[in-house]
Design a protein around this motif. Sequence first.
Motif, PDB file in Angstrom:
ATOM      1  N   TYR A 162       0.821  -1.324  -0.075  1.00 26.63           N
ATOM      2  CA  TYR A 162       0.065  -0.054  -0.134  1.00 26.63           C
ATOM      3  C   TYR A 162       0.922   1.191   0.151  1.00 26.63           C
ATOM      4  O   TYR A 162       0.247   2.360  -0.766  1.00 26.63           O
ATOM      5  N   GLU A 163       2.023   1.134   0.569  1.00 27.74           N
ATOM      6  CA  GLU A 163       2.942   2.392   0.718  1.00 27.74           C
ATOM      7  C   GLU A 163       3.408   2.680  -0.803  1.00 27.74           C
ATOM      8  O   GLU A 163       3.635   3.933  -0.849  1.00 27.74           O
TER       9      GLU A 163
ATOM     10  N   GLU B 177       0.810   5.017  -1.988  1.00 26.14           N
ATOM     11  CA  GLU B 177       0.980   6.331  -0.951  1.00 26.14           C
ATOM     12  C   GLU B 177       2.193   7.424  -1.726  1.00 26.14           C
ATOM     13  O   GLU B 177       1.993   8.428  -1.994  1.00 26.14           O
TER      14      GLU B 177
ATOM     15  N   LYS C 175       0.980   8.604  -4.899  1.00 22.77           N
ATOM     16  CA  LYS C 175      -0.022   9.639  -4.733  1.00 22.77           C
ATOM     17  C   LYS C 175       0.669  10.994  -4.382  1.00 22.77           C
ATOM     18  O   LYS C 175       0.287  12.087  -4.735  1.00 22.77           O
ATOM     19  N   THR C 176       1.751  10.770  -3.390  1.00 20.64           N
ATOM     20  CA  THR C 176       2.311  11.999  -2.983  1.00 20.64           C
ATOM     21  C   THR C 176       3.196  12.739  -4.011  1.00 20.64           C
ATOM     22  O   THR C 176       3.196  14.076  -4.222  1.00 20.64           O
TER      23      THR C 176
END
Length: 296
Positions: A166-167, A170, A173-174
């Motif tokens: 999942y990281e 993230e 998305k960042t």
Amino acid sequence: MKDSAQDRTVTVVIYAFLLLAALVVAYPLLFVLSASVSEPQMVNSGQVVLLPAGFNLEGYREILDYAPIWRGYANTIVYTVVGTLINLAVTLSAAYALSRRETEGRNVIAFLFALTMFFSGGLIPTYLLVTELGLRNSMWALILPGAASMYNIIICRTYFASSIPYELYESAKTDGASDFRMFVGIALPLSAPIVAVMALFYGVGHWNQFFSALIYLNDDAKYPLQLVLRTLLLQQQSSGSLNDSVEALTDFTRRSRLADMMKYGLVIVAAAPLLIVYPFLQRFFVKGMLVGAIKS
């Protein structure tokens, strides 16, 4: 360390079981292949066990000389390719959305999807719906009603949720990546095994398409391969009458013999493309099924 006598015994039993399983799976295919090039009388009398008896290619010649066979092949290839692409687009996108924590109401949506695994409108309502949508007698009648399978969506969702950190989402998305970019650029490239499994599942289903084509298609020119093969076999098996002339009965006997030869050849003709493709997808198939079905 040397294996103990007990370990060696267990190993022998395992290999013997695997050999037996391989023979059980391979023998029917080898028998059909041998029977397709053997004399029907020898097949019916049990003389064909593994190797051909009375080598004869007349059945294959009749099959390959039948022009609609090639049209059916072309139709089936189109239906399989287009249908599989649509299946993958719907299944993978739905599975990706359900695997993301940010998807609002994903549990409710998954529950509604799962209901379709247990309850359906039935054959007649589906036929009426397809007719009202104007899809009857077109390839879309064979593709759109089964565009997604909830079972396959669950497998893909499990794979996305358990195999992709999942990281990674993230971090993307960042960096400003959109959901579509993460799906195309991250999820799909890392999901080659499950994509291959789904392509094989859906592809085999479309290749063997028979019942839906029998219901929705009226034009012979649009028949898939399986329906063409059925028509050919029924033509060869048309019955004769005791009141027919000697010539007619002789012709019926010849056609019955030819039908016996063709029925095994039809199995080989219909299954050959899948048998050729499967070895190239086997390693993806095993890995994708294990990861997609076991992990949670």
